[in-house]
Design a protein around this motif. Structure first.
Motif, PDB file in Angstrom:
ATOM      1  N   LEU A 169       0.830  -1.206   0.000  1.00 30.83           N
ATOM      2  CA  LEU A 169       0.000   0.000   0.000  1.00 30.83           C
ATOM      3  C   LEU A 169       0.864   1.256   0.000  1.00 30.83           C
ATOM      4  CD1 LEU A 169      -2.802  -0.958   2.579  1.00 30.83           C
ATOM      5  CD2 LEU A 169      -3.054  -0.712   0.095  1.00 30.83           C
ATOM      6  N   GLU A 170       1.952   1.240   0.760  1.00 26.67           N
ATOM      7  CA  GLU A 170       2.839   2.403   0.784  1.00 26.67           C
ATOM      8  C   GLU A 170       3.471   2.630  -0.586  1.00 26.67           C
ATOM      9  OE1 GLU A 170       7.178   3.554   2.540  1.00 26.67           O
ATOM     10  OE2 GLU A 170       5.756   2.677   3.976  1.00 26.67           O
ATOM     11  N   GLN A 171       3.974   1.575  -1.199  1.00 31.88           N
ATOM     12  CA  GLN A 171       4.592   1.735  -2.519  1.00 31.88           C
ATOM     13  C   GLN A 171       3.580   2.239  -3.542  1.00 31.88           C
ATOM     14  OE1 GLN A 171       7.896   1.493  -3.187  1.00 31.88           O
ATOM     15  NE2 GLN A 171       8.007   1.295  -0.972  1.00 31.88           N
ATOM     16  N   ASN A 172       2.367   1.704  -3.476  1.00 30.43           N
ATOM     17  CA  ASN A 172       1.326   2.129  -4.399  1.00 30.43           C
ATOM     18  C   ASN A 172       0.952   3.593  -4.162  1.00 30.43           C
ATOM     19  OD1 ASN A 172      -0.452   1.643  -6.510  1.00 30.43           O
ATOM     20  ND2 ASN A 172      -2.123   0.989  -5.161  1.00 30.43           N
ATOM     21  N   SER A 177      -3.442   9.108  -2.766  1.00 31.90           N
ATOM     22  CA  SER A 177      -2.407   8.530  -1.917  1.00 31.90           C
ATOM     23  C   SER A 177      -2.945   8.249  -0.511  1.00 31.90           C
ATOM     24  CB  SER A 177      -1.209   9.482  -1.848  1.00 31.90           C
ATOM     25  OG  SER A 177      -0.205   8.962  -1.022  1.00 31.90           O
ATOM     26  N   LYS A 178      -3.652   9.198   0.069  1.00 36.97           N
ATOM     27  CA  LYS A 178      -4.209   9.018   1.412  1.00 36.97           C
ATOM     28  C   LYS A 178      -5.236   7.901   1.431  1.00 36.97           C
ATOM     29  CE  LYS A 178      -5.139  12.670   3.906  1.00 36.97           C
ATOM     30  NZ  LYS A 178      -5.644  14.008   4.305  1.00 36.97           N
ATOM     31  N   ALA A 179      -6.068   7.828   0.385  1.00 43.01           N
ATOM     32  CA  ALA A 179      -7.085   6.779   0.330  1.00 43.01           C
ATOM     33  C   ALA A 179      -6.440   5.400   0.252  1.00 43.01           C
ATOM     34  CB  ALA A 179      -7.999   6.999  -0.870  1.00 43.01           C
ATOM     35  N   THR A 180      -5.359   5.293  -0.517  1.00 41.17           N
ATOM     36  CA  THR A 180      -4.657   4.010  -0.618  1.00 41.17           C
ATOM     37  C   THR A 180      -4.071   3.598   0.726  1.00 41.17           C
ATOM     38  OG1 THR A 180      -4.156   4.364  -2.939  1.00 41.17           O
ATOM     39  CG2 THR A 180      -2.752   2.801  -1.755  1.00 41.17           C
TER      40      THR A 180
END
Length: 818
Positions: free
Chosen positions: A531-534, A554-557
């Motif tokens: 999730l962080e990389q995405n 980014s925040k939603a991911t």
């Protein structure tokens, strides 16, 4: 012509061979289900407690009563227990004489299949207890059945004279404060069965509260009971008694301290040794300390005339002068001195202590077998995810490590009494007891005994290997550890075929909860890393999407980690087992539900702590969202994405990354230095904004910002040991700037050199995380450089979390630095 009976003959021969083979295989275990116990009449009174231990422990596991016999039976299975004071028949005594001699705490055991006898011989009550303990450990006990291995013929004496564990009754422990007298009795008996001869207790006043919601008795009453229990089993009683007073010179202060000690010493029926740490807590200057020790000795010997005082050179910020005075006093060998203790936060390696002491002054080890963070013997290269979740005082079976730690230094001491804060280190205690008895004992043998005796004899091998697997779970990077899910499968398979009694066994529950916990944390690490990389990839599209949209995506991911959690069945199982452990042994794995002390054994509270950089990324995105213009938002996003980028021709290292540790210089064999007094270690904790003591690794950081994950772990060299990190392949024709992150719980004063040339003088770290300095050109003229960090005298150690080496010749790099 072949007779018609020949095929029958072949079949008979085959069956005879088959059954003979399997009978031989089964013959290693002899059936003593109908056994009795014979003890010579003149020894029965002295061995009364040992007899009771044997009878009670066999009955608990098999339901069978081992009755005492008045005489030896020639045709019946019997256990024979003797101190060698009575005449035994020649056919029983002769085999004992073929075995080697034993000391006062040793025993001999012979199994005589023809006579159907098992003979246990010792010289003393204590040795008889250890002999019975060995027999119990090797028996296979199940409902209605007692099996004894035919091959159990041995003479055994302990290698070391001090073998014990600390059982402090105070709120700081993760379970002991919830125990009843009966639970202490059983646990002390369990330790004795594995060869312990010492139990260390604590006075009511330590660096802790006086009481907790769990305590069934006031502390002063419970230590009386602990001492009484030890006397019953003929175990030595030690007391850890820190100097908690404010003044040991003023008469009024001394009077109060003396009155307290009179109350404590007069309360306990047995006290053989008093251990007074030089510090942690209770730092006292050596001259004052030794005057006070002499006064305490007088009070102690009024109530316990043979008791001795032991002292440790244990102090957080030691100086050469402190040690010189300490050893000068110790080497006078006053009459009250028992010896010196080597434990946590003793700066001088044990071999050097041995060299500085007179040869007739013994050393006792005080190994920290209980902690994983801020510990004497850390887990090498521990993954940050474990530090964040398992924390300081998790359930921590480390059989291989504990044997290594024990045997690296055992030759310098007369034995050990472990530092323990509860049942989390239960298995480690039994490894240490077996190693103090015989350092050649294989840890797998102890594990098999532990599983067979305490949990289930029928699954001893599966359980032993499952405990080994738990240790493998915490070795190396968690993200790529292929053992974790296999370990869970092993434990689940054992759980499915275990009985209700086994499933209620706290020792089984402790292994099981770790298997589920480890698997849950790994699944979270995998997901949250992805999730962080995405999220960062989405953020990197800010020029195409616009900064606001990129931030939103980014925040939603990142939020999917808690909005769409994974493996909730594993988490629920951990929470259920935590409740069961609270019921079975008083284990306090959460603060709210179980009344744990925060930052201690409450690792279930950490089960959902973020395992990626979400806290830091969110804090940066919040700054971007509050920026006034698109350009300012873009600049903040760019800085976030490139935080670790050293630029073209540069170098970056994060010392939570195994590849970065390849740069760390080791000048001593780690296998001989498990406490890292001569070798670097991994440490955890941010250490900024006055967070000097860090029990829990958190995202708290500098000036209200969340800290990057990289600031939560460091490479550390303790005290004044230089921390050295080596770089090669630098360009001798270029100039460089070094950027370094100084984080960590020590908040030390450090100076830095490059190949011996000064980079900066002493800096008090902790006030800010990042510093930059030009590298001396002379240091890189051959393309190689060794950086070294050292603390001033009395410093606790040098710590570095990140390094950037930035090549100044690159115009983009220069622009970025400006």
């Amino acid at each position: 012509m072949i007779s018609a009976t020949f095929p029958r003959l072949i079949l008979v021969c085959f069956l005879l061979g088959f059954f003979t083979f399997h009978a031989a295989e089964a013959q290693d275990m002899l059936d003593f289900s109908q056994t009795s116990l014979y003890v010579p009449k003149n020894e029965a009174k002295e061995l009364e407690q040992v007899i009771l231990v044997l009878q009670e422990e066999v009955q608990k596991r098999s339901g069978l009563q081992v009755q005492k016999a008045k005489k030896l039976e020639s045709t019946q299975p019997q256990l024979v227990l003797t101190l060698g004071q009575a005449e035994l028949p020649e056919n029983l005594s002769a085999p004992l004489r073929t075995l080697e001699a034993i000391n006062d705490e040793g025993y001999r055991i012979v199994v005589l299949s023809v006579e159907q006898k098992v003979v246990i011989e010792a010289k003393t009550k204590r040795g008889a207890l250890y002999g019975v303990g060995k027999l119990l450990r090797k028996m296979e006990l199940s409902a209605g059945e007692i099996l004894i291995p035919q091959s159990l013929n041995l003479a055994s004496s302990p290698r070391y004279e001090i073998r014990g564990h600390q059982l402090g009754y105070r709120p700081k422990t993760n379970s002991y404060d919830a125990w009843s007298v009966e639970q202490f009795d059983q646990y002390i008996r369990d330790l004795a069965i594995f060869g312990a001869n010492s139990i260390e207790i604590m006075p009511p006043r330590t660096d802790d509260d006086f009481t907790s919601r769990h305590m069934q008795l006031p502390a002063i009453n419970m230590i009386r009971e602990q001492s009484r229990i030890c006397e019953k089993y003929d175990l030595d009683v030690w007391m850890w008694y820190p100097n908690m007073g404010q003044d040991y010179v003023h008469p009024d202060s001394l009077r109060k301290e003396i009155e307290e000690r009179r109350e404590v010493f007069s309360t306990v029926p047995r006290l053989d040794h008093l251990f007074i740490p030089g510090g942690d807590p209770g730092d006292v200057e050596p001259e004052v300390l030794f005057d006070w020790l002499e006064q305490q000795a007088g009070i102690l010997n009024e109530y316990h005339p043979k008791a001795k005082i032991w002292i440790s050179p244990q102090v957080f910020r030691p100086t050469k002068e402190w040690f010189d005075i300490f050893f000068a006093h110790v080497n006078q060998n006053p009459e009250w001195l028992g010896g010196v203790v080597f434990g946590p936060w003793v700066k001088i390696p044990i071999d050097e202590i041995r060299d500085r002491l007179n040869r007739d002054i013994p050393i006792r080890r005080y190994p920290d077998i209980t902690h994983s963070l801020s510990s004497q013997y850390p887990i090498p290269r521990w993954d940050l995810a474990w530090a964040i979740t398992l924390g300081r005082e998790c359930i921590n079976p480390r059989p291989n490590d504990e044997k290594m730690i024990h045997n690296a230094l055992d030759q310098y001491a007369n034995g050990s009494i472990s530092y323990s804060e509860g049942t989390n280190d239960d298995l480690n205690k039994f490894i240490w007891s077996d190693q103090d008895w015989n350092p050649e004992t294989a840890e797998i043998e102890t594990l098999r005994d532990y599983a067979r005796y305490f949990i289930d004899a029928d699954m001893a091998e599966e359980l032993a290997q499952a405990f080994v697997a738990l240790e493998q779970n915490i070795r190396g990077p968690l993200l790529t550890n292929t053992d974790v899910q296999n370990t869970l499968r092993q434990w689940v398979a054992i759980e499915k075929k275990s009985s209700p009694t086994v499933r209620k066994n706290f020792r089984f529950q402790m292994g099981l909860i770790r298997a589920y916990f480890d698997a849950y944390i790994q699944k979270r690490v995998v997901r949250e890393t992805w999730l962080e990389q995405n999220a960062l990839e989405q953020l990197g599209n800010y020029e195409e999407l616009g900064t606001s949209s990129a931030i939103h995506l980014s925040k939603a991911t990142l939020a999917a980690a808690w909005e769409e959690p994974v493996a909730l069945d594993l988490k629920k199982k951990c929470e259920s087992l935590a409740d069961e452990l609270y019921e079975s042994i008083g284990a306090q794995l959460t603060v709210e539900r179980h009344g744990a002390m925060g930052g201690r054994g409450n690792f279930i509270d950490n089960i959902d702590n973020p395992l990626n950089d979400v806290a830091w990324i969110y804090s940066q995105l919040a700054k971007a969202e509050s920026a006034a213009t698109e350009e300012e938002r873009a600049a903040i996003i760019s800085e976030t994405l490139h935080r670790t980028d050293p630029g073209p021709g540069g170098f970056y290292d994060n010392f939570g990354d195994p590849s970065s540790w390849e740069r760390v210089v080791f000048r001593y064999d780690l296998a001989k230095d498990p406490g890292n007094l001569r070798t670097p270690r991994v440490s955890f904790g941010v250490g900024l904004k006055d967070q000097e003591w860090v029990h829990e690794v958190t995202a708290k950081g500098f000036e209200g910002d969340a800290a990057p994950k990289a600031w939560m772990h460091q490479v550390t060299a303790l005290y004044d040991l230089p921390l050295e990190i080596f770089y090669d392949r630098l360009d001798p024709e270029s100039t460089y700037t070094i950027r370094v992150a100084y984080t960590g719980r020590f908040r030390s004063r450090m100076k830095m050199t490059a190949d011996g040339l000064p980079v900066h003088d002493y800096i008090q770290t902790g006030s800010q995380p990042i510093y930059e300095f030009p590298l001396p050109s002379e240091a890189i003229k051959d393309g190689n450089v060794t950086f070294a960090w050292t603390c001033g005298e009395a410093g606790r150690g040098a710590q570095v979390s990140e390094i950037w080496i930035i090549r100044n010749d690159d115009e983009d790099t220069q622009r970025r630095n400006r």
